[in-house]
Design an enzyme around this catalytic site. Sequence first.
Site, PDB file in Angstrom:
ATOM      1  N   ILE A   1     -29.464  78.783  42.934  1.00 48.96           N
ATOM      2  CA  ILE A   1     -30.398  77.735  43.380  1.00 48.96           C
ATOM      3  C   ILE A   1     -31.798  78.229  43.046  1.00 48.96           C
ATOM      4  CG2 ILE A   1     -31.270  76.434  45.347  1.00 48.96           C
ATOM      5  CD1 ILE A   1     -28.550  76.924  46.706  1.00 48.96           C
ATOM      6  N   HIS A   2     -32.534  77.437  42.263  1.00 48.99           N
ATOM      7  CA  HIS A   2     -33.831  77.892  41.759  1.00 48.99           C
ATOM      8  C   HIS A   2     -34.969  77.100  42.402  1.00 48.99           C
ATOM      9  CE1 HIS A   2     -36.418  79.847  38.851  1.00 48.99           C
ATOM     10  NE2 HIS A   2     -36.952  78.675  38.524  1.00 48.99           N
ATOM     11  N   PRO A   3     -36.079  77.734  42.782  1.00 50.36           N
ATOM     12  CA  PRO A   3     -36.299  79.178  42.756  1.00 50.36           C
ATOM     13  C   PRO A   3     -36.048  79.789  44.135  1.00 50.36           C
ATOM     14  CG  PRO A   3     -38.379  78.013  42.954  1.00 50.36           C
ATOM     15  CD  PRO A   3     -37.299  76.973  43.015  1.00 50.36           C
TER      16      PRO A   3
ATOM     17  N   GLU B   1     -30.747  83.661  44.361  1.00 47.38           N
ATOM     18  CA  GLU B   1     -30.221  83.431  43.012  1.00 47.38           C
ATOM     19  C   GLU B   1     -30.245  84.697  42.158  1.00 47.38           C
ATOM     20  OE1 GLU B   1     -32.335  81.118  40.026  1.00 47.38           O
ATOM     21  OE2 GLU B   1     -34.199  81.347  41.172  1.00 47.38           O
TER      22      GLU B   1
ATOM     23  N   CYS C   1     -39.229  83.745  35.255  1.00 44.78           N
ATOM     24  CA  CYS C   1     -39.121  83.023  36.524  1.00 44.78           C
ATOM     25  C   CYS C   1     -37.667  82.982  36.993  1.00 44.78           C
ATOM     26  CB  CYS C   1     -39.644  81.612  36.387  1.00 44.78           C
ATOM     27  SG  CYS C   1     -38.646  80.527  35.377  1.00 44.78           S
TER      28      CYS C   1
END
Length: 482
Positions: free
Chosen positions: A456-458, A462, A482
Amino acid sequence: IRIGLILKQRALLFSSVYDYDLVVIGGGSGGLACSKEAAQLGQKVAVLDHVEPSVKGTKWGLGGTCVNVGCIPKKLMHQAALLGTAVKDAKKFGWQISEPICHDWSTMADAVQNHVRSLNWGHRVQLQDKKVKYLNIKGSLLDEHTVKGLTKAGKETILTAKNIVIATGGRPKYPTNIPGAMEHGITNVALECAGFLTGIGLDTTVMVRSIALRGFDQQMAGLVTDYMEAYGTKFAWQCVPKRVDKLSSGVLQVTWMDNNTGNEHKDTYDSVLWAVGRAPETKALGLDKLGVQLDKETGKIVVGADESTSVPNIYAFGDIGEGRPELTPTAIKAGKLLARRLARHSAELMNYDSVPTTVFTPLEYGCVGLSEEEAEKRLGKDGIEVYHAFYKPLEFTVAERDASQCYLKVICERDGDQKILGLHFTGPNAGEVTQGFALAFQCGATYSHLLQTVGIHPTCAEELTKVNITKRSGLDATVTGC
């Protein structure tokens, strides 16, 4: 029909031999969970709870250590400290905040205590709703079916039960060999308490006799204390306190020996807090007369996989059980499962492997499974593969906070499917991150499963799904991009 009637009468006769099907001694998280579960399954249950005042005269209500003087108030005070850091960060995000920013202890303490009292009341209501008899008396055992209860006024009550469960937990220890320790000190947990005290602006020093976070992965422990030192907590490493004296001014003078140099030192403090472990609450239970086996070194009750003791019909679980994790959720789960077995509702045993936990220090540390040291001890250095990464939480970027200690590692078997043996994480919301991955351990998670998981970003979590650098490779494990 006559045969059925005779059997029913025999069953009723057997159940009426005792006052209760189950008597639980100890009204902490585990004892309450066990008693309520048993009552839900049709058992007649009584729970006895009594709190001996601390050395300083502190008393508390129903709910045990966690609710009153442990997990709950600790986490709330930790949150108070995190909010202080958030206020500082907020200015970098554009919030106009006037200086100076200060913290009021009384406001926080009153709010925390009010919440704890609401939990005390909630527990009493739940027991009443579930038809559990609550007795605020001190319990001890006379035999495998009989409990003696003593009120504060000295009135004696005798209760009999088919089964007796001991869930009395433990209390903090004082180093009684150190003059002034009991007279002038209070007790709590070490790094977590030092962390939130620093966070609300108090000058705090931690004296460490040997190592920090004993029993935890020591690389992770080092990251936690490194962060705390940068955060403002002072550490006196390899130092042993010798005495505590109260001066005429009211401050406390601590004398200690620095084992690194062999020199003696003195300094003054407003408060001295001892965090040297916990002792099981077994001495007043009368266990020696019944022959209940205790561990000679720890004083805890020796228990089997089904929480049974050496005496039939007497069971024990939670912190008081030898070799059991001293964790609230573990006690709750074990208590419920024990109640189901005693009610002949289930045969399921408690699984004490891969129990997750989190240390709520300023930089939180969550873990599940084996430490790197333990994995290496079991499989050898060549039998494990350690994937690791240093990462920077997005929250730290604009705030310009140092993320040097934000780190994660996944310890796997080196061969075959690379089953995950241990997972360790330092960073924001470590408990929330670790809880999710703990489920995977119950399903036999492998390194491949981790890589197949979409992150799951950000988020910080993760980074665990992207970890690919091994310690063995010697490559830089710093996450870029990122």
